[in-house]
Design a protein around this motif. Structure first.
Motif, mmCIF file in Angstrom:
data_model
loop_
_atom_site.group_PDB
_atom_site.id
_atom_site.type_symbol
_atom_site.label_atom_id
_atom_site.label_comp_id
_atom_site.label_asym_id
_atom_site.label_seq_id
_atom_site.Cartn_x
_atom_site.Cartn_y
_atom_site.Cartn_z
ATOM 1 N N ALA A 20 4.623 -29.964 -17.004
ATOM 2 C CA ALA A 20 5.260 -29.454 -15.784
ATOM 3 C C ALA A 20 6.490 -28.591 -16.027
ATOM 4 C CB ALA A 20 5.633 -30.623 -14.870
ATOM 5 N N SER A 21 7.231 -28.858 -17.093
ATOM 6 C CA SER A 21 8.469 -28.100 -17.324
ATOM 7 C C SER A 21 8.229 -26.783 -18.041
ATOM 8 C CB SER A 21 9.452 -28.952 -18.144
ATOM 9 O OG SER A 21 8.902 -29.237 -19.427
ATOM 10 N N SER B 195 5.373 -24.543 -14.418
ATOM 11 C CA SER B 195 6.386 -24.614 -13.356
ATOM 12 C C SER B 195 6.058 -23.626 -12.232
ATOM 13 C CB SER B 195 7.785 -24.348 -13.920
ATOM 14 O OG SER B 195 7.846 -23.097 -14.591
ATOM 15 N N HIS B 196 5.538 -22.458 -12.593
ATOM 16 C CA HIS B 196 5.134 -21.497 -11.558
ATOM 17 C C HIS B 196 3.898 -21.998 -10.807
ATOM 18 C CE1 HIS B 196 7.680 -17.885 -11.677
ATOM 19 N NE2 HIS B 196 7.931 -18.228 -12.920
ATOM 20 N N LYS C 274 5.199 -24.537 -8.292
ATOM 21 C CA LYS C 274 5.878 -23.861 -7.175
ATOM 22 C C LYS C 274 4.863 -23.309 -6.180
ATOM 23 C CE LYS C 274 9.315 -20.184 -6.305
ATOM 24 N NZ LYS C 274 8.514 -19.296 -5.446
ATOM 25 N N LYS D 129 14.792 -31.026 -18.822
ATOM 26 C CA LYS D 129 13.424 -30.611 -18.519
ATOM 27 C C LYS D 129 13.023 -30.991 -17.092
ATOM 28 C CE LYS D 129 12.165 -29.206 -22.722
ATOM 29 N NZ LYS D 129 11.683 -27.850 -23.025
ATOM 30 N N ILE E 13 12.427 -28.934 -12.336
ATOM 31 C CA ILE E 13 11.149 -29.125 -11.650
ATOM 32 C C ILE E 13 11.354 -29.890 -10.347
ATOM 33 C CG2 ILE E 13 8.795 -30.002 -11.859
ATOM 34 C CD1 ILE E 13 9.556 -27.670 -13.716
ATOM 35 N N LEU F 152 12.168 -27.965 -7.225
ATOM 36 C CA LEU F 152 11.119 -27.244 -6.503
ATOM 37 C C LEU F 152 10.703 -27.986 -5.236
ATOM 38 C CD1 LEU F 152 8.892 -26.126 -9.528
ATOM 39 C CD2 LEU F 152 10.530 -24.743 -8.241
ATOM 40 N N THR G 181 12.523 -22.441 -15.513
ATOM 41 C CA THR G 181 13.235 -23.449 -16.287
ATOM 42 C C THR G 181 13.829 -22.779 -17.522
ATOM 43 O OG1 THR G 181 11.414 -24.100 -17.748
ATOM 44 C CG2 THR G 181 11.475 -25.118 -15.552
#
Length: 353
Positions: A12-13, A18-19, A22, A43, A47, A50, A195
């Motif tokens: 996830a990080s 991460s995009h 989102k 990290k 996240i 978001l 991140t």
């Protein structure tokens, strides 16, 4: 907007993951993201931001090298985006092993979880072509990079072997839960990070902005926001089932072109992006002594890819200009302090706020 289906996003990080998170949140999905440790605030915190309320996003621990962590991670999920890739620098068999084991561990866990309807795995155009492929006018999803140990880099090997292992397992009939499967093969990824996690794209961007010379490198590129969009579309569209899909601009962009674009934008702000190309023979000599130079030798190619599937199966007939994506990436790297702020940059930022 979706009816609250739960999507697992591994790693996830990371830059791409991460995009993806989102965008999934914006589309109304519930998201479960995996991280190696919930105690790592550096990290985890970006996240969590978001989804400040925590209503749609949860984070759990899972590790590519720990098979037993994945059944709990995939439980009750409708979709799984396996984006995570191992962290490491230099030639490493352990890096390759982690990529392969992670891919098969996630798929085996999904094969025992009846709620999972589809898995989308992130690979790379490096699994399709690099400097070792036979000459061809355009490379497509039928191509695989030859990975003889003595003639290919560790990164390419990890991508090819992990993707092949995933396809073989999915097609083997071993998995009890018969979920659908798609692989996304993005090119060199540019665009703003969410991140502080750094990867090869950001390392190259920092290099262009801070070093006097750049290597001969002509990658097929794509903006990270388009990569995230491709993952969600692949997840949602049944016509992508069973396909590898190249996600990249069809024409390579040289690092010199990136340098010239960055010089145009950031030169007036006190920066001196590199536009001078390091002669290939210098990299060749360095490759005998420096591992990273050896990797660059493997990646030095100017090859076109066919993104027809991206347009037809994903419906992505237009995408962001990677040159603009590189500008956005560098601007965000400066904002995050990964590239030094100049007084002129700070003045411009203040005026634009």
């Amino acid at each position: 907007m979706d009816d609250g289906k739960l999507v697992l996003v591994s790693g996830a990080s990371g830059y791409v993951a991460s995009h993806c998170i989102k965008l999934l949140l914006e589309k109304g999905y519930r998201v479960r993201g995996t991280v190696r440790s919930l105690k790592n605030a550096e990290k985890v915190n970006p996240i969590r931001k978001l989804d400040p309320s925590g209503a749609q996003l949860e984070l759990v621990e899972a590790d590519l090298m720990q098979d037993e962590t994945w059944p709990r991670a995939v439980k009750d999920c409708t979709y799984v985006l396996h984006v995570a890739s191992p962290i490491g620098q230099g030639a490493s068999q352990a890096f390759i092993d982690a990529a392969v084991r992670g891919a098969t561990s996630v798929l085996r866990a999904c094969g025992n979880e009846p709620s999972v309807k589809k898995v989308v795995q992130t690979s790379s155009t490096m699994a399709i072509c690099d400097g070792n492929n036979p000459p061809k006018s355009k490379y497509d999803e039928t191509d695989w990079t030859p990975i003889e140990l003595q003639n290919s880099g560790w990164y390419t090997q990890s991508k090819v072997l992990a993707e092949r292992a995933a396809w073989e397992l999915w097609k083997s009939g071993e998995l009890k839960n018969k979920f659908d499967f798609t692989v996304i093969n993005p090119g060199f990824i540019v665009g703003p990070p969410l991140t502080d996690s750094t990867g090869s794209s950001m390392t190259l961007a920092i290099h262009i902005m801070t070093k006097p010379v750049i290597p001969v490198l002509n990658p097929n590129s794509i903006d990270v926001r388009d990569v995230a969009e491709a993952h969600i579309r692949a997840m949602e569209r049944p016509e992508t089932n069973g396909h590898r899909i190249i996600v990249a601009d069809g024409a390579p962009i040289t690092l010199k072109e990136y340098g010239l674009q960055l010089k145009k934008v950031f030169g007036p702000l006190g920066y001196c992006p590199a536009t001078t190309v390091l002669p290939q023979f210098v990299i060749w000599i360095a490759s005998f002594f420096v591992g990273d130079a050896g990797q660059l030798m493997k990646m030095q190619f100017d090859k076109r890819v066919d993104n027809t599937k991206m347009q037809e199966l994903l419906g992505m007939n237009s995408w962001r200009n990677p040159l603009d994506g590189m500008v956005d990436m560098v601007d965000e790297l400066i904002e995050r302090g990964l590239i030094k702020k100049t007084e002129k940059w700070e003045q411009t930022r203040r005026r634009n706020k």
